[in-house]
Design a protein around this motif. Structure first.
Motif, short mmCIF file in Angstrom:
data_model
loop_
_atom_site.label_atom_id
_atom_site.label_comp_id
_atom_site.label_asym_id
_atom_site.label_seq_id
_atom_site.Cartn_x
_atom_site.Cartn_y
_atom_site.Cartn_z
N GLY A 142 83.61 6.30 -102.64
CA GLY A 142 83.60 6.68 -101.24
C GLY A 142 83.08 5.62 -100.29
O GLY A 142 82.94 5.89 -99.09
N ASN A 143 82.81 4.41 -100.78
CA ASN A 143 82.47 3.33 -99.87
C ASN A 143 83.71 2.79 -99.16
O ASN A 143 83.58 2.03 -98.21
CB ASN A 143 81.76 2.20 -100.63
CG ASN A 143 80.31 2.53 -100.92
OD1 ASN A 143 79.53 2.83 -100.03
ND2 ASN A 143 79.95 2.51 -102.20
N LEU A 144 84.89 3.17 -99.65
CA LEU A 144 86.11 2.84 -98.91
C LEU A 144 86.13 3.68 -97.63
O LEU A 144 85.52 4.75 -97.56
CB LEU A 144 87.34 3.15 -99.75
CG LEU A 144 87.43 2.48 -101.12
CD1 LEU A 144 88.72 2.89 -101.82
CD2 LEU A 144 87.35 0.98 -101.00
N THR A 145 86.83 3.22 -96.62
CA THR A 145 86.88 3.96 -95.36
C THR A 145 87.66 5.26 -95.54
O THR A 145 88.51 5.39 -96.43
CB THR A 145 87.54 3.14 -94.25
OG1 THR A 145 88.91 2.90 -94.59
CG2 THR A 145 86.81 1.81 -94.05
N GLU A 146 87.39 6.23 -94.66
CA GLU A 146 88.11 7.50 -94.73
C GLU A 146 89.60 7.28 -94.51
O GLU A 146 90.43 7.95 -95.13
CB GLU A 146 87.55 8.47 -93.68
CG GLU A 146 88.13 9.87 -93.80
CD GLU A 146 87.43 10.88 -92.90
OE1 GLU A 146 87.90 12.03 -92.86
OE2 GLU A 146 86.43 10.51 -92.26
N PRO A 163 75.65 11.15 -100.50
CA PRO A 163 75.89 12.36 -99.69
C PRO A 163 76.40 12.03 -98.30
O PRO A 163 77.24 12.76 -97.75
CB PRO A 163 74.52 13.03 -99.65
CG PRO A 163 73.86 12.61 -100.93
CD PRO A 163 74.30 11.18 -101.13
N GLY A 164 75.92 10.93 -97.71
CA GLY A 164 76.34 10.57 -96.37
C GLY A 164 77.82 10.22 -96.26
O GLY A 164 78.37 10.18 -95.16
N ASN A 187 77.52 15.53 -106.68
CA ASN A 187 76.31 16.27 -107.01
C ASN A 187 76.26 17.53 -106.14
O ASN A 187 77.15 17.77 -105.31
CB ASN A 187 75.05 15.41 -106.86
CG ASN A 187 74.83 14.91 -105.43
OD1 ASN A 187 75.20 15.56 -104.46
ND2 ASN A 187 74.21 13.74 -105.30
N LEU A 188 75.22 18.34 -106.34
CA LEU A 188 75.17 19.63 -105.66
C LEU A 188 75.16 19.48 -104.14
O LEU A 188 75.84 20.23 -103.43
CB LEU A 188 73.93 20.41 -106.13
CG LEU A 188 73.84 21.87 -105.69
CD1 LEU A 188 74.98 22.69 -106.29
CD2 LEU A 188 72.48 22.47 -106.11
N GLU A 189 74.41 18.51 -103.64
CA GLU A 189 74.36 18.30 -102.19
C GLU A 189 75.72 17.89 -101.65
O GLU A 189 76.16 18.40 -100.61
CB GLU A 189 73.31 17.24 -101.85
CG GLU A 189 73.19 16.97 -100.36
CD GLU A 189 72.20 15.86 -100.03
OE1 GLU A 189 72.05 15.54 -98.83
OE2 GLU A 189 71.58 15.30 -100.97
N LEU A 222 81.05 19.04 -98.75
CA LEU A 222 82.51 19.18 -98.78
C LEU A 222 82.95 20.59 -98.42
O LEU A 222 84.06 20.79 -97.91
CB LEU A 222 83.04 18.80 -100.16
CG LEU A 222 83.08 17.31 -100.49
CD1 LEU A 222 83.44 17.09 -101.95
CD2 LEU A 222 84.08 16.58 -99.59
N CYS A 223 82.08 21.57 -98.68
CA CYS A 223 82.44 22.98 -98.41
C CYS A 223 81.77 23.52 -97.15
O CYS A 223 81.98 24.70 -96.81
CB CYS A 223 82.03 23.85 -99.60
SG CYS A 223 83.01 23.58 -101.09
N ASN A 224 80.97 22.68 -96.48
CA ASN A 224 80.20 23.16 -95.33
C ASN A 224 79.39 24.41 -95.70
O ASN A 224 79.40 25.42 -94.98
CB ASN A 224 81.12 23.46 -94.13
CG ASN A 224 81.72 22.20 -93.56
OD1 ASN A 224 81.04 21.20 -93.37
ND2 ASN A 224 83.02 22.24 -93.29
N ALA A 225 78.73 24.33 -96.85
CA ALA A 225 77.96 25.47 -97.36
C ALA A 225 76.80 24.96 -98.18
O ALA A 225 76.71 23.76 -98.47
CB ALA A 225 78.85 26.38 -98.21
N MET A 226 75.90 25.87 -98.54
CA MET A 226 74.78 25.53 -99.42
C MET A 226 74.93 26.33 -100.70
O MET A 226 75.20 27.53 -100.67
CB MET A 226 73.44 25.82 -98.75
CG MET A 226 73.13 24.93 -97.56
SD MET A 226 71.47 25.21 -96.90
CE MET A 226 70.45 24.65 -98.28
N PHE A 227 74.76 25.65 -101.84
CA PHE A 227 74.91 26.29 -103.13
C PHE A 227 73.60 26.22 -103.91
O PHE A 227 72.86 25.23 -103.82
CB PHE A 227 76.02 25.63 -103.94
CG PHE A 227 77.37 25.68 -103.27
CD1 PHE A 227 78.06 26.88 -103.13
CD2 PHE A 227 77.95 24.53 -102.76
CE1 PHE A 227 79.29 26.92 -102.51
CE2 PHE A 227 79.19 24.56 -102.14
CZ PHE A 227 79.86 25.77 -102.02
#
Length: 306
Positions: A156-160, A184-185, A204-206, A211-216
């Motif tokens: 994920g260090n590649l650009t979006e 995570p960022g 990871n969990l965070e 990705l889901c805009n939620a807390m698990f």
């Protein structure tokens, strides 16, 4: 647990492309519990790192030849990094070497209570953008008419924007994509690849929560949610707690071995590479998950070199 029980197994695999950050890791480690403002004695090291490089180094221990696709400057630090990567058994001939971009660097502080803070300076990789993928389109590693068909590790260090292009590009249509967010960022950068049928996502969990805009509360809960959001194959880790793999056969769980943690930077990359190797040698999903957890446990315990 005896170290022999956590030993790596050789894996008969073809070359694996590792696309993303290859840089210098500058890591400060202290045995004391640290907080903001702590000033304690410890050790500072500089070693080859970056998500793509960490994955490549683990793959190399399984007998794989990693092929690096990244951006490295033509500065002194870059020359040293290329030499170090080649010495470690990496194929560096396809690396984009920039005349005007400096070699990237990652800096982290770790205490007895884990990672305290880190800064990833991957601006040169981001600036190089699609130039690092040139060997996949000019015939050296593949082309639009004959796309590369092996395993590819993306980070994920590649650009979006570049990750979005990869998700839609015919150059990657036949590949077995393995994707990690880097931190995570940068987790949300993976959204374009989340529903790709040929992609396996490692978080990871965070990162799963972002990705889901939620807390698990647990990895199995997070993996099931990502599966519902369209992921074809998703692996979620949670430190020393149960990890999960969700895919076509449902949600599998496994607990990592208990070890004394001496380092954390690079543990997720080691997990991903070990899982890639296990699946490549034909291990069943539950066996592959446990093999990856054992490899990560060996790494964080310090039983294998950085």
């Amino acid at each position: 647990m005896p170290s022999a029980a956590l030993a790596f197994k050789p894996t008969p695999m073809k070359d694996v492309l590792c696309i993303g950050s290859v840089l210098w890791d500058v890591i400060g480690r202290a045995s004391a519990v640290m907080r903001v403002g702590s000033d304690v004695p410890g050790r500072i090291t500089r070693i080859p790192g970056g998500v793509a490089m960490n994955i490549a180094m683990t793959l190399r221990r399984f007998g794989v030849r990693p092929v690096l696709l990244t951006a490295i400057g033509r500065d002194e630090e870059g020359d040293e990094l290329i030499t170090a990567a080649a010495r470690l058994g990496m194929e560096t001939g396809y690396v984009y070497r920039s005349e005007d971009l400096p070699t990237d660097v990652y800096m982290a502080i770790e205490g007895a209570n884990g990672l305290i803070a880190a800064i990833a300076d991957a601006h040169s990789l981001e600036a190089a953008d699609a130039k690092i993928l040139t060997p996949l389109r000019d015939g050296r590693l593949g082309s639009a008419a004959a796309p590369y068909a092996g395993q590819i590790a993306l980070d994920g260090n590649l650009t979006e924007e570049l990750l979005r292009d990869i998700a839609q590009s015919p150059l990657f249509a036949n590949a077995d994509l393995r994707v990690a967010p880097a931190s995570p960022g940068k987790a949300k950068r993976l959204m374009p690849l989340l529903d790709s049928a040929n992609a396996t996502i490692y978080v990871n969990l965070e990162e799963a929560g972002l990705l889901c805009n939620a807390m698990f509360e647990t990895a199995p809960e997070a993996a099931a949610a990502l599966l519902q959001r369209g992921a074809a194959s998703i692996l979620v880790t949670d430190g020393g707690r149960a990890a999960a793999h969700a895919g076509a056969s449902g949600v599998l769980t496994a607990t990592p071995p208990e070890v004394l943690v001496t380092r954390v930077t690079g543990a997720g990359d080691t997990f991903m590479a070990a899982h890639m190797a296990a699946e490549a040698r034909g291990d069943a999903p539950d066996v592959a998950l446990n093999a990856a957890l054992r490899a990560a446990a060996v790494y964080v315990s310090g039983d294998v070199p950085s």
